[in-house]
Design a protein around this motif. Structure first.
Motif, PDB file in Angstrom:
ATOM      1  N   THR A  35       0.856  -1.179   0.000  1.00 13.51           N
ATOM      2  CA  THR A  35       0.000   0.000   0.000  1.00 13.51           C
ATOM      3  C   THR A  35       0.892   1.229   0.000  1.00 13.51           C
ATOM      4  O   THR A  35       1.849   1.310   0.777  1.00 13.51           O
ATOM      5  N   LEU A  36       0.596   2.178  -0.875  1.00 17.55           N
ATOM      6  CA  LEU A  36       1.411   3.384  -1.009  1.00 17.55           C
ATOM      7  C   LEU A  36       0.733   4.561  -0.329  1.00 17.55           C
ATOM      8  O   LEU A  36      -0.475   4.750  -0.470  1.00 17.55           O
ATOM      9  N   ASP A  37       1.533   5.364   0.370  1.00 14.69           N
ATOM     10  CA  ASP A  37       1.009   6.626   0.861  1.00 14.69           C
ATOM     11  C   ASP A  37       1.186   7.665  -0.246  1.00 14.69           C
ATOM     12  O   ASP A  37       1.673   7.350  -1.329  1.00 14.69           O
ATOM     13  N   ALA A  38       0.781   8.898   0.016  1.00 12.85           N
ATOM     14  CA  ALA A  38       0.834   9.942  -1.007  1.00 12.85           C
ATOM     15  C   ALA A  38       2.267  10.203  -1.472  1.00 12.85           C
ATOM     16  O   ALA A  38       2.511  10.454  -2.660  1.00 12.85           O
ATOM     17  N   VAL A  39       3.220  10.124  -0.566  1.00 13.41           N
ATOM     18  CA  VAL A  39       4.625  10.370  -0.922  1.00 13.41           C
ATOM     19  C   VAL A  39       5.147   9.252  -1.829  1.00 13.41           C
ATOM     20  O   VAL A  39       5.761   9.515  -2.867  1.00 13.41           O
ATOM     21  N   GLY A  40       4.903   8.008  -1.453  1.00 10.89           N
ATOM     22  CA  GLY A  40       5.336   6.877  -2.272  1.00 10.89           C
ATOM     23  C   GLY A  40       4.717   6.903  -3.651  1.00 10.89           C
ATOM     24  O   GLY A  40       5.383   6.646  -4.656  1.00 10.89           O
ATOM     25  N   GLN A  41       3.437   7.251  -3.717  1.00  9.37           N
ATOM     26  CA  GLN A  41       2.763   7.327  -5.015  1.00  9.37           C
ATOM     27  C   GLN A  41       3.359   8.441  -5.864  1.00  9.37           C
ATOM     28  O   GLN A  41       3.568   8.271  -7.058  1.00  9.37           O
ATOM     29  N   ALA A  42       3.676   9.587  -5.250  1.00 10.76           N
ATOM     30  CA  ALA A  42       4.268  10.701  -5.993  1.00 10.76           C
ATOM     31  C   ALA A  42       5.639  10.311  -6.560  1.00 10.76           C
ATOM     32  O   ALA A  42       5.965  10.650  -7.703  1.00 10.76           O
ATOM     33  N   ILE A  43       6.430   9.605  -5.769  1.00  7.23           N
ATOM     34  CA  ILE A  43       7.752   9.170  -6.238  1.00  7.23           C
ATOM     35  C   ILE A  43       7.594   8.192  -7.396  1.00  7.23           C
ATOM     36  O   ILE A  43       8.212   8.353  -8.453  1.00  7.23           O
ATOM     37  N   LEU A  44       6.756   7.187  -7.218  1.00  6.95           N
ATOM     38  CA  LEU A  44       6.601   6.173  -8.275  1.00  6.95           C
ATOM     39  C   LEU A  44       5.932   6.727  -9.528  1.00  6.95           C
ATOM     40  O   LEU A  44       6.146   6.198 -10.619  1.00  6.95           O
TER      41      LEU A  44
END
Length: 92
Positions: A35-44
Motif C-alpha cells: 500500500t502506497l502513501d501519497a509520498v510513495g505514489q508521488a515518487i513512483l
C-alpha cells in the motif's frame, strides 16, 4: 544507494494501480502488494524507466518546493527499499 545518473524502473509484472476498495494506491507484483502513501505514489509516478534518479529528484523538488538534497535522501531510501524487495530495478 541509487546514483543520480541511474535509471529506476518497475520490472515486468510490477505495476502501480488505484486501490478501488480502500482508496489510495498500491504497488502490485506477483503474489505481493504494498500500500502506497501519497509520498510513495508521488515518487513512483515519476518512475517511467527513462528518467534518471537525478531527474526524478529535480522534478519532485520543483513540484513540492523542497530542497533537492532532501528529496534525494528520502526518495533514495524509499526506492532502495523497493529494490531490495525486488519491486524495482535500476540500470546505469
Amino acid at each position: 544507494m541509487i546514483g543520480p545518473g541511474e535509471v529506476p524502473r518497475l520490472p515486468r509484472g510490477v505495476r502501480v494501480q488505484p486501490d478501488r476498495v480502500r482508496g489510495g494506491w498500491v504497488l502490485l507484483a506477483p503474489e505481493r502488494a504494498v500500500t502506497l502513501d501519497a509520498v510513495g505514489q508521488a515518487i513512483l509516478a515519476e518512475v517511467d524507466g527513462s528518467r534518471s534518479f537525478g531527474e526524478i529528484c529535480a522534478r519532485l523538488a520543483a513540484a513540492f518546493g523542497a530542497p533537492e538534497a532532501q528529496i534525494a535522501e528520502d526518495a533514495g531510501g524509499f526506492l532502495n527499499a523497493l529494490r531490495e524487495r525486488l519491486f524495482l530495478e535500476v540500470s546505469p
